[in-house]
Design a protein around this motif. Structure first.
Motif, PDB file in Angstrom:
ATOM      1  N   LEU A  57       0.830  -1.200   0.000  1.00 53.23           N
ATOM      2  CA  LEU A  57       0.000   0.000   0.000  1.00 53.23           C
ATOM      3  C   LEU A  57       0.869   1.256   0.000  1.00 53.23           C
ATOM      4  N   MET A  58       2.062   1.143   0.612  1.00 55.92           N
ATOM      5  CA  MET A  58       2.982   2.282   0.584  1.00 55.92           C
ATOM      6  C   MET A  58       3.463   2.557  -0.822  1.00 55.92           C
ATOM      7  N   SER A  59       3.639   1.503  -1.604  1.00 55.39           N
ATOM      8  CA  SER A  59       4.013   1.692  -3.006  1.00 55.39           C
ATOM      9  C   SER A  59       2.934   2.491  -3.741  1.00 55.39           C
ATOM     10  N   MET A  60       1.676   2.208  -3.435  1.00 54.37           N
ATOM     11  CA  MET A  60       0.574   2.951  -4.058  1.00 54.37           C
ATOM     12  C   MET A  60       0.602   4.420  -3.624  1.00 54.37           C
ATOM     13  N   ILE A  61       0.816   4.652  -2.325  1.00 53.93           N
ATOM     14  CA  ILE A  61       0.859   6.024  -1.818  1.00 53.93           C
ATOM     15  C   ILE A  61       2.015   6.796  -2.441  1.00 53.93           C
ATOM     16  N   ARG A  62       3.159   6.143  -2.566  1.00 53.83           N
ATOM     17  CA  ARG A  62       4.323   6.818  -3.154  1.00 53.83           C
ATOM     18  C   ARG A  62       4.096   7.100  -4.634  1.00 53.83           C
ATOM     19  N   ASP A  63       3.465   6.156  -5.330  1.00 49.17           N
ATOM     20  CA  ASP A  63       3.200   6.366  -6.750  1.00 49.17           C
ATOM     21  C   ASP A  63       2.230   7.537  -6.940  1.00 49.17           C
ATOM     22  N   ARG A  64       1.196   7.555  -6.132  1.00 45.49           N
ATOM     23  CA  ARG A  64       0.243   8.670  -6.214  1.00 45.49           C
ATOM     24  C   ARG A  64       0.945  10.001  -5.942  1.00 45.49           C
ATOM     25  N   VAL A 102      -1.615  -1.155  13.816  1.00 49.01           N
ATOM     26  CA  VAL A 102      -0.328  -1.630  14.335  1.00 49.01           C
ATOM     27  C   VAL A 102      -0.477  -1.880  15.831  1.00 49.01           C
ATOM     28  N   ARG A 103       0.454  -2.666  16.377  1.00 48.08           N
ATOM     29  CA  ARG A 103       0.367  -2.969  17.802  1.00 48.08           C
ATOM     30  C   ARG A 103       0.655  -1.728  18.652  1.00 48.08           C
ATOM     31  N   THR A 104       1.749  -1.053  18.341  1.00 48.60           N
ATOM     32  CA  THR A 104       2.160   0.130  19.107  1.00 48.60           C
ATOM     33  C   THR A 104       2.696   1.168  18.126  1.00 48.60           C
ATOM     34  N   PRO A 105       2.892   2.395  18.557  1.00 50.67           N
ATOM     35  CA  PRO A 105       3.475   3.400  17.645  1.00 50.67           C
ATOM     36  C   PRO A 105       4.839   2.986  17.125  1.00 50.67           C
ATOM     37  N   GLN A 106       5.614   2.248  17.931  1.00 50.73           N
ATOM     38  CA  GLN A 106       6.957   1.846  17.512  1.00 50.73           C
ATOM     39  C   GLN A 106       6.919   0.800  16.404  1.00 50.73           C
ATOM     40  N   ASP A 107       5.771   0.188  16.181  1.00 49.69           N
ATOM     41  CA  ASP A 107       5.648  -0.846  15.153  1.00 49.69           C
ATOM     42  C   ASP A 107       5.201  -0.296  13.801  1.00 49.69           C
ATOM     43  N   ALA A 108       4.998   0.988  13.702  1.00 54.49           N
ATOM     44  CA  ALA A 108       4.496   1.579  12.458  1.00 54.49           C
ATOM     45  C   ALA A 108       5.648   1.839  11.494  1.00 54.49           C
ATOM     46  N   CYS A 109       5.630   1.186  10.353  1.00 59.17           N
ATOM     47  CA  CYS A 109       6.613   1.463   9.306  1.00 59.17           C
ATOM     48  C   CYS A 109       6.266   2.792   8.627  1.00 59.17           C
ATOM     49  N   GLU A 114       7.416   9.350   7.180  1.00 54.57           N
ATOM     50  CA  GLU A 114       7.071   9.661   5.785  1.00 54.57           C
ATOM     51  C   GLU A 114       5.567   9.842   5.629  1.00 54.57           C
ATOM     52  N   LEU A 115       4.794   9.019   6.312  1.00 50.18           N
ATOM     53  CA  LEU A 115       3.337   9.170   6.211  1.00 50.18           C
ATOM     54  C   LEU A 115       2.902  10.526   6.756  1.00 50.18           C
ATOM     55  N   ARG A 116       3.486  10.935   7.868  1.00 45.51           N
ATOM     56  CA  ARG A 116       3.132  12.258   8.409  1.00 45.51           C
ATOM     57  C   ARG A 116       3.495  13.358   7.411  1.00 45.51           C
ATOM     58  N   ARG A 117       4.648  13.219   6.783  1.00 46.23           N
ATOM     59  CA  ARG A 117       5.059  14.237   5.814  1.00 46.23           C
ATOM     60  C   ARG A 117       4.130  14.240   4.607  1.00 46.23           C
ATOM     61  N   ARG A 118       3.749  13.049   4.161  1.00 40.90           N
ATOM     62  CA  ARG A 118       2.894  12.988   2.979  1.00 40.90           C
ATOM     63  C   ARG A 118       1.482  13.517   3.267  1.00 40.90           C
ATOM     64  N   VAL A 119       0.990  13.284   4.459  1.00 44.79           N
ATOM     65  CA  VAL A 119      -0.313  13.858   4.817  1.00 44.79           C
ATOM     66  C   VAL A 119      -0.250  15.383   4.730  1.00 44.79           C
ATOM     67  N   HIS A 121      -5.166   7.257   9.105  1.00 44.96           N
ATOM     68  CA  HIS A 121      -5.693   7.030  10.453  1.00 44.96           C
ATOM     69  C   HIS A 121      -5.049   5.766  11.020  1.00 44.96           C
ATOM     70  N   PHE A 122      -4.444   5.902  12.199  1.00 48.63           N
ATOM     71  CA  PHE A 122      -3.816   4.757  12.858  1.00 48.63           C
ATOM     72  C   PHE A 122      -4.790   4.111  13.830  1.00 48.63           C
ATOM     73  N   VAL A 123      -4.709   2.783  13.909  1.00 46.47           N
ATOM     74  CA  VAL A 123      -5.423   2.012  14.919  1.00 46.47           C
ATOM     75  C   VAL A 123      -4.375   1.239  15.705  1.00 46.47           C
ATOM     76  N   TYR A 124      -4.325   1.438  17.011  1.00 44.39           N
ATOM     77  CA  TYR A 124      -3.341   0.756  17.851  1.00 44.39           C
ATOM     78  C   TYR A 124      -4.041  -0.366  18.611  1.00 44.39           C
ATOM     79  N   THR A 125      -3.460  -1.547  18.514  1.00 46.93           N
ATOM     80  CA  THR A 125      -4.132  -2.701  19.119  1.00 46.93           C
ATOM     81  C   THR A 125      -3.629  -3.032  20.513  1.00 46.93           C
ATOM     82  N   ARG A 126      -2.419  -2.584  20.888  1.00 53.46           N
ATOM     83  CA  ARG A 126      -1.884  -2.920  22.215  1.00 53.46           C
ATOM     84  C   ARG A 126      -1.540  -1.690  23.043  1.00 53.46           C
ATOM     85  N   LYS A 127      -0.936  -0.705  22.455  1.00 51.11           N
ATOM     86  CA  LYS A 127      -0.561   0.487  23.198  1.00 51.11           C
ATOM     87  C   LYS A 127      -0.661   1.695  22.287  1.00 51.11           C
ATOM     88  N   ALA A 128      -1.447   2.676  22.703  1.00 58.11           N
ATOM     89  CA  ALA A 128      -1.620   3.898  21.923  1.00 58.11           C
ATOM     90  C   ALA A 128      -0.686   4.984  22.462  1.00 58.11           C
TER      91      ALA A 128
END
Length: 249
Positions: free
Chosen positions: A132-139, A154-161, A165-170, A179-186
């Protein structure tokens, strides 16, 4: 993202690891120079083969993280599986200058083409973010105008690849929402407690079915099945919900 490799008629070729980039404590991007690369579409993947000195070989398929402007390196991001046969070597041992074998690109269904004019909803679980990142970069490179929404679990913020770059692209790519969804620690101050992706998440942060978006869902099997079922229940056309899944929970 790793998948079960499939046989094909593509030829194996040598690639040189020109650089590595740590994405998270357990995920790493390999930047590959591939002399005879034919180019790829966002969402495609490649097969990678490792061969030991005794001749034993193992191969896996990895999603391509980079877009393709016509030349340049190809990037793949590998999530380390502690009990894996290949990923620990790629995330812990391989260094710039090493050579590996690969073939590709592969896949024609789970791809985004810039000629598609409709909005796009991307739903990622863990390392499912890679294609999906390839799609975002292509766009972004094309300055395409189709609005994109990414829901990234993602499980935690530290697990987000690719978090920076996503913040910059937004900020810089008009029409991209994340929009992030954290499953273990926000993060501290996050407006919602940790949870798994659910109806409310997809209903609130996805596109309405009436917009007829192209939907791409990628992640572990259980995640993909849950997300796809919710999307169809919300009224999305099943034919427009494309999924890619991999083992693990």
């Amino acid at each position: 993202m790793v998948r079960a490799a499939l046989p094909g008629r593509l030829s194996w070729q040598a690639a040189t690891v020109s650089a590595v980039r740590e994405e998270t404590p357990s995920a790493r991007t390999l930047i590959l120079d591939i002399p005879d690369w034919s180019g790829h579409l966002p969402g495609q993947h490649l097969d990678l083969r490792l061969t030991a000195e005794d001749g034993y070989s193992a191969q896996r398929s990895y999603s391509i993280a980079s877009d393709w402007p016509g030349d340049g390196p190809v990037e793949i991001t590998i999530q380390r599986l502690d009990d894996g046969e290949v990923s620990p070597y790629l995330t812990d041992v391989v260094q710039a200058g090493d050579q590996i074998e690969l073939r590709g690109p592969i896949g024609g269904w789970f791809v985004w083409r810039a000629a598609q004019p409709v909005p796009v909803l991307l739903v990622a679980g863990g390392s499912g973010i890679v294609p999906l990142m390839s799609m975002i970069r292509d766009r972004g490179r094309r300055r395409a105008r189709q609005p994109f929404r990414l829901i990234y679990s993602v499980r935690t913020p530290q697990d987000a690849c690719y978090a920076d770059e996503l913040r910059r692209r937004v900020r810089d790519d008009p029409g991209l929402d994340v929009h992030f969804v954290y499953t273990r620690k926000a993060p501290d101050g996050w407006p919602a407690p940790p949870k798994r992706i659910d109806v409310a998440t997809l209903n609130s942060h996805g596109w309405p079915p009436d917009f007829a978006p192209d939907v791409f869902v990628c992640g572990p099997t259980a995640f993909v099945e849950t997300a796809a079922d919710i999307l169809v229940a919300l009224g999305h056309d099943p034919k427009k919900v494309r999924t890619e899944r991999f083992g693990g929970k």
